[in-house]
Design an enzyme around this catalytic site. Structure first.
Site, PDB file in Angstrom:
ATOM      1  N   LYS A 280       0.844  -1.197   0.000  1.00 40.34           N
ATOM      2  CA  LYS A 280       0.000   0.000   0.000  1.00 40.34           C
ATOM      3  C   LYS A 280       0.880   1.248   0.000  1.00 40.34           C
ATOM      4  O   LYS A 280       2.026   1.196   0.464  1.00 40.34           O
ATOM      5  CB  LYS A 280      -0.848   0.037   1.286  1.00 40.34           C
ATOM      6  N   ARG A 354     -10.292 -11.469   2.222  1.00 42.12           N
ATOM      7  CA  ARG A 354     -11.147 -12.542   1.712  1.00 42.12           C
ATOM      8  C   ARG A 354     -10.424 -13.884   1.784  1.00 42.12           C
ATOM      9  O   ARG A 354     -11.058 -14.927   1.847  1.00 42.12           O
ATOM     10  CB  ARG A 354     -11.629 -12.200   0.293  1.00 42.12           C
TER      11      ARG A 354
HETATM   12  N1  BES Z   1      -8.090  -3.678   4.632  1.00 43.09           N
HETATM   13  C1  BES Z   1      -8.229  -3.292   3.280  1.00 43.09           C
HETATM   14  C2  BES Z   1      -9.527  -2.509   3.035  1.00 43.09           C
HETATM   15  C3  BES Z   1      -9.610  -1.157   3.653  1.00 43.09           C
HETATM   16  C4  BES Z   1      -9.171  -0.037   2.992  1.00 43.09           C
HETATM   17  C5  BES Z   1     -10.226  -1.001   4.882  1.00 43.09           C
HETATM   18  C6  BES Z   1      -9.308   1.202   3.575  1.00 43.09           C
HETATM   19  C7  BES Z   1     -10.366   0.233   5.464  1.00 43.09           C
HETATM   20  C8  BES Z   1      -9.911   1.344   4.811  1.00 43.09           C
HETATM   21  C9  BES Z   1      -8.247  -4.517   2.383  1.00 43.09           C
HETATM   22  O1  BES Z   1      -7.454  -5.564   2.797  1.00 43.09           O
HETATM   23  C10 BES Z   1      -7.755  -4.102   1.046  1.00 43.09           C
HETATM   24  O2  BES Z   1      -6.624  -3.706   0.953  1.00 43.09           O
HETATM   25  N2  BES Z   1      -8.608  -4.186   0.029  1.00 43.09           N
HETATM   26  C11 BES Z   1      -8.240  -3.821  -1.298  1.00 43.09           C
HETATM   27  C12 BES Z   1      -8.806  -4.845  -2.243  1.00 43.09           C
HETATM   28  C13 BES Z   1      -8.357  -4.707  -3.667  1.00 43.09           C
HETATM   29  C14 BES Z   1      -6.856  -4.957  -3.773  1.00 43.09           C
HETATM   30  C15 BES Z   1      -9.119  -5.676  -4.512  1.00 43.09           C
HETATM   31  C16 BES Z   1      -8.828  -2.444  -1.578  1.00 43.09           C
HETATM   32  O3  BES Z   1      -9.925  -2.149  -1.118  1.00 43.09           O
HETATM   33  O4  BES Z   1      -8.158  -1.662  -2.242  1.00 43.09           O
HETATM   34 MN    MN Z   2      -5.456  -5.369   2.139  1.00 43.11          MN
END
Ligand code: BES
Ligand code: MN
Ligand code: ZN
Length: 511
Positions: A280, A354
């Protein structure tokens, strides 16, 4: 907030008291149209209210007036319930009470160490008043001066916090205290930085919280156990870190029959989500210390359910690990066989929630045959885009389950919005070389994530024209995990939502 000093002598007396000894504050919500309040010995809220100059009479909910030197209390805070309170009913009325009590407690909290106890007139709605007072009192800090009650090294030497009590005792008040304390626990678990809230620390804290409560069993599983069970998608996420993963299982058996079919909670427990190899961006990454919000909220909800000894069997399972880009980390393109045998292409290691939930959902649905499964997860950034911090998104194929969740959420003003769980999104998560792909592209990112999870809930598909054997709802709390703006009874920060809604849902289900 306005300060009112009754007489010169009262001013003097109150300032001495506030500095030298523990003193009490009385918080009284007032309907401006019918300013009765709950009279306490030596305090007549109606006459205090009428002493206010007409022009200052506030209509706005939460406007507080502080009176010093009232005989039985050192400070009395009158808080407006706003215009038209008498005509408000149900969920709307309850939220007005929460806002008013929250504002009143905040005004007293603002007086600092001088006030040691806030006595609440909870007669307008004991449950809502208890909830608001205890949520409003909370604030998280790890500063050493003044020493923080959240310091994991121990709380010796921490100054006594403001105490909340009521002069309108009732079972509803007591229940509200349990609801709010459970939500506050979830806030703390989420707020604590990832170095202090590892999977191991999470389990230790939870064991301590549940200790001594009847009908509870807490089991902490390790990686070897998970490997034996075949939880390969769960374990694929923890490969990049040295911090041991844990699989936490809590059983509460409050139903008259210990064999009665249970309700299941499943909570995403990523104690830190860096994204893994699909790293990230650094800005705002620290929010991902709260990526165990699903685990925190289901465990805290179960704690309240057990403390209230509700007549129902409920268990919670939470896969707990870090998602880091270490040398053994899972790489984009890797294919993993989940516990249920389905193959999953890891297109993006940041879609890890997931993966851990896939095995946890399959385990929960096959091992204990629950009638209902509710999973809670900070699953997708897309959820925050869609609904922000107001509504938690709910994905379910069961209208009945949606109905019950919605009613509970409205009751606690911890609200839900129904989202589509639709097979037509399926083609987005079919992989080129595996059964499923862990990303589904940008469109409807929360909906494809929810559909991915459905593939691991055993019994969710209707067979031979029969009803599905399990009802399942997925709650995406990525948007509601944090308040970026305060509300009158809750500061900014990790919210601990939807603890109250879940406890209320279970209370109604069990009664
Ligand atoms: N934990 C994150 C989702 C998240 C983002 C929660 C911001 C709270 C605030 C999750 O694991 C994630 O990174 N999801 C990705 C999925 C994508 C790569 C398909 C996302 O939402 O960008
Ligand atoms: Mn994530
Ligand atoms: Zn995550």
């Amino acid at each position: 907030m306005t300060l009112h000093l009754l007489t010169r002598r009262a001013v003097h007396r109150s300032s001495v008291l506030l500095r030298t000894m523990s003193s009490k504050a009385y918080v009284v919500p007032i309907d401006p149209k019918n300013p009765a309040g709950n009279a306490a010995p030596g305090v007549n809220p109606a006459s205090l209210w009428s002493s206010l100059p007409q022009t200052q009479k506030p209509a706005k909910v939460g406007t507080s007036h502080l009176f010093y030197g009232t005989p039985a209390f050192d400070v009395t805070a009158l808080v407006s319930l706003g215009e038209g309170f008498d005509s408000k009913t149900g969920d709307v009325r309850r939220e007005v009470v929460r806002k008013a009590i929250g504002s009143g407690v905040k005004s007293v909290k603002g007086l600092g160490d001088g006030v040691s106890e806030a006595v609440i007139d909870a007669s307008t709605d004991p449950h809502a008043a208890a909830v608001a007072a205890h949520l409003a009192l909370y604030n998280f800090s790890l500063k050493t001066s003044p020493p923080s009650a959240f310091d994991p090294r121990g709380t010796a030497g921490v100054p006594k916090k403001l105490k909340i009590s009521t002069n309108t005792n009732s079972a509803d008040w007591d229940r509200g205290v349990v609801y709010a304390n459970a939500q506050n626990l979830a806030r703390t678990l989420m707020e604590l930085p990832a170095n202090m809230m590892t999977p191991t620390a999470f389990c230790e804290r939870v064991q301590a919280e549940f200790s001594g409560i009847p009908n509870v069993e807490v089991i902490v599983r390790d990686e070897a156990w998970a490997a034996e069970k075949g939880m390969r998608t769960f374990l694929s996420v923890t490969q990049g870190t040295d911090q041991p993963a844990k699989f936490l299982e809590i059983h509460y058996k409050g139903a008259p029959s210990k064999d009665a079919q249970p309700l299941a909670f499943v909570g995403k427990g990523i104690t830190f989500d860096s994204g893994g190899i699909s790293l990230k961006p650094s800005a705002g990454m620290k929010l991902m210390r709260g990526d165990m919000g699903g685990a925190a909220t289901v465990v805290s909800s179960l704690l309240a359910i057990a403390q209230l000894q509700l007549p129902i069997n409920v268990f919670a399972v939470t896969p707990l690990c870090e998602n880091l880009p270490g040398p053994k980390a899972t790489k984009p393109g890797d294919v993993i066989y989940a516990m249920n045998g389905k193959s999953v292409e890891v297109d993006n290691t940041d879609a890890e929630g997931r993966l851990v939930l896939a095995d946890a959902l399959y385990y929960a649905s096959t091992e204990f045959k629950p009638h209902t499964i509710i999973d809670v997860a900070t699953l997708t950034g897309a959820m925050d885009v869609a609904l922000g911090e107001i509504y938690t998104g709910v994905f379910t194929t069961s209208d009945a389950l949606w109905e019950r969740l919605s009613v509970a959420g409205e009751n606690e003003y911890d609200r839900f919005w129904r989202m589509p769980l639709d097979e037509d999104y399926g083609p987005q998560i079919y992989s080129s070389n595996a059964d499923l792909c862990n990303t589904g592209g940008k469109p409807a990112g929360s909906c494809t994530a929810a559909l991915f999870l459905k593939a691991f809930v055993d019994g969710i598909e209707a067979k031979d024209g029969q009803e599905p054997s399990v009802r399942w709802a997925h709650l995406d709390i990525a948007g509601t995990m944090e308040f970026t703006r305060p509300i009158p009874y809750q500061e900014k920060g990790m919210t601990g939502r939807p603890v109250r809604a879940l406890v209320e849902f279970v209370r109604r289900l069990s009664s």
